[in-house]
Motif scaffolding. Structure first.
Motif, short mmCIF file in Angstrom:
data_model
loop_
_atom_site.label_atom_id
_atom_site.label_comp_id
_atom_site.label_asym_id
_atom_site.label_seq_id
_atom_site.Cartn_x
_atom_site.Cartn_y
_atom_site.Cartn_z
N GLY A 5 1.42 27.94 17.48
CA GLY A 5 0.06 28.61 18.50
C GLY A 5 0.03 26.77 19.58
N LYS A 6 0.36 25.59 19.71
CA LYS A 6 -0.21 24.55 19.79
C LYS A 6 0.10 25.10 21.73
CE LYS A 6 1.38 20.89 17.00
NZ LYS A 6 2.15 19.91 16.92
N LEU A 7 0.62 26.26 21.77
CA LEU A 7 0.50 26.14 23.34
C LEU A 7 0.27 28.05 23.93
CD1 LEU A 7 3.42 25.73 26.15
CD2 LEU A 7 2.77 27.74 25.88
N LYS A 8 -0.67 28.12 24.65
CA LYS A 8 -1.05 29.46 24.77
C LYS A 8 -0.85 29.55 25.81
CE LYS A 8 -4.31 30.80 21.12
NZ LYS A 8 -3.96 29.45 20.31
N THR A 9 0.77 31.50 26.73
CA THR A 9 0.08 32.08 27.55
C THR A 9 -0.72 32.74 28.01
OG1 THR A 9 2.01 33.02 27.40
CG2 THR A 9 2.31 30.97 28.11
N LYS A 10 -0.89 33.53 29.45
CA LYS A 10 -1.25 34.20 29.98
C LYS A 10 -0.71 34.40 30.72
CE LYS A 10 -6.28 34.52 28.59
NZ LYS A 10 -7.62 33.72 29.53
N GLY A 11 0.17 35.80 31.12
CA GLY A 11 0.25 36.07 32.23
C GLY A 11 2.65 36.56 31.46
N ASN A 12 3.30 35.67 32.90
CA ASN A 12 4.28 35.82 32.35
C ASN A 12 4.89 34.73 31.61
OD1 ASN A 12 7.33 35.58 32.52
ND2 ASN A 12 7.71 36.46 34.30
N MET A 13 4.90 35.41 29.69
CA MET A 13 5.38 34.24 29.49
C MET A 13 6.87 33.87 29.28
SD MET A 13 5.33 34.52 25.03
CE MET A 13 7.19 33.91 24.48
N MET A 14 8.18 34.62 30.38
CA MET A 14 9.11 34.19 30.17
C MET A 14 9.12 32.55 31.45
SD MET A 14 11.42 35.08 27.96
CE MET A 14 12.45 34.47 27.92
N SER A 53 -3.63 21.83 24.46
CA SER A 53 -3.68 20.36 24.46
C SER A 53 -4.02 19.42 25.07
CB SER A 53 -4.48 19.78 22.61
OG SER A 53 -2.81 20.00 22.40
N ASP A 54 -4.36 18.18 25.67
CA ASP A 54 -4.17 17.01 25.91
C ASP A 54 -2.70 16.34 25.58
OD1 ASP A 54 -4.13 15.66 28.45
OD2 ASP A 54 -5.45 14.55 27.31
N ASP A 55 -2.78 16.15 23.94
CA ASP A 55 -1.88 15.69 23.00
C ASP A 55 -0.61 16.79 23.73
OD1 ASP A 55 -2.92 13.37 22.78
OD2 ASP A 55 -4.14 14.42 20.75
N THR A 56 -0.86 18.16 23.32
CA THR A 56 0.16 18.99 23.10
C THR A 56 0.94 18.87 24.56
OG1 THR A 56 -0.18 20.43 22.01
CG2 THR A 56 1.03 21.25 22.70
N PHE A 57 0.44 18.64 25.93
CA PHE A 57 0.93 17.98 27.16
C PHE A 57 1.93 17.12 27.46
CE2 PHE A 57 1.01 17.12 31.52
CZ PHE A 57 1.86 17.78 32.16
N GLN A 58 1.70 16.52 26.72
CA GLN A 58 1.83 14.52 26.39
C GLN A 58 3.16 14.96 25.97
OE1 GLN A 58 -0.05 13.36 29.56
NE2 GLN A 58 1.20 11.44 29.11
N GLN A 59 3.46 15.45 24.63
CA GLN A 59 4.34 15.20 23.62
C GLN A 59 5.30 16.12 25.44
OE1 GLN A 59 3.13 17.51 20.51
NE2 GLN A 59 2.31 14.69 19.57
N LEU A 60 5.24 18.05 25.55
CA LEU A 60 5.59 17.76 26.63
C LEU A 60 6.50 17.37 27.52
CD1 LEU A 60 4.72 21.89 26.61
CD2 LEU A 60 5.94 21.23 25.73
N ALA A 61 5.59 16.48 28.41
CA ALA A 61 5.71 15.55 29.28
C ALA A 61 7.66 14.92 28.94
CB ALA A 61 5.05 15.73 29.82
N GLU A 62 6.81 14.50 27.44
CA GLU A 62 7.07 13.54 27.00
C GLU A 62 8.81 13.56 26.87
OE1 GLU A 62 5.45 10.74 24.48
OE2 GLU A 62 3.95 10.62 26.33
#
Length: 129
Positions: free
Chosen positions: A102-111, A81-90
């Motif tokens: 569960g706030k972030l999901k990945t597809k591909g190389n998780m590491m 989500s937009d809010d989750t990205f902002q919290q990561l960036a800050e």
């Protein structure tokens, strides 16, 4: 760099600032960042209205940020989500904690996704995010 910004997405301002930092890097700094990261992040960000924005951070070839899906196959697609990205960036939220809750999901190389934290931190000091 305003083509990166999209109304209704807080993440777009952060990504535009990131793009400016990359654009301001000397060739040596850019090569060092590409060598250290060596991959492509595709970010799929949903805003409060439910719209999705897609941006790519290319730290494999060009050392740039652009709007839209990855031009080459991304090492990882990060869905958040937009809010989750902002919290990561800050630096208010840890990427692993976001993934575990569960706030972030990945597809591909998780590491590889864990490298995004380092990219955001390295540029945060220069961009004053």
């Amino acid at each position: 760099m305003s083509d990166i910004q999209v109304d209704g997405f807080k993440a777009s301002a952060t990504l535009a600032a990131l793009a400016q930092v990359f654009a301001g890097y000397s060739d040596e700094e850019k090569k060092a960042q590409i060598k250290k990261t060596n991959g492509i992040f595709e970010l799929r960000v949903k805003n409060a209205a439910g719209a999705e924005g897609v941006w790519t951070i290319d730290l494999k070839n060009t050392g740039s940020v652009y709007k839209g899906p990855a031009k080459q196959k991304a090492n990882v697609t990060i869905i958040l989500s937009d809010d989750t990205f902002q919290q990561l960036a800050e630096g208010k939220l840890d990427g692993q904690k976001a993934y575990m809750t569960g706030k972030l999901k990945t597809k591909g190389n998780m590491m590889f996704a864990t490298k995004l934290d380092g990219v955001l931190k390295a540029t945060k000091t220069k961009a004053k995010l």
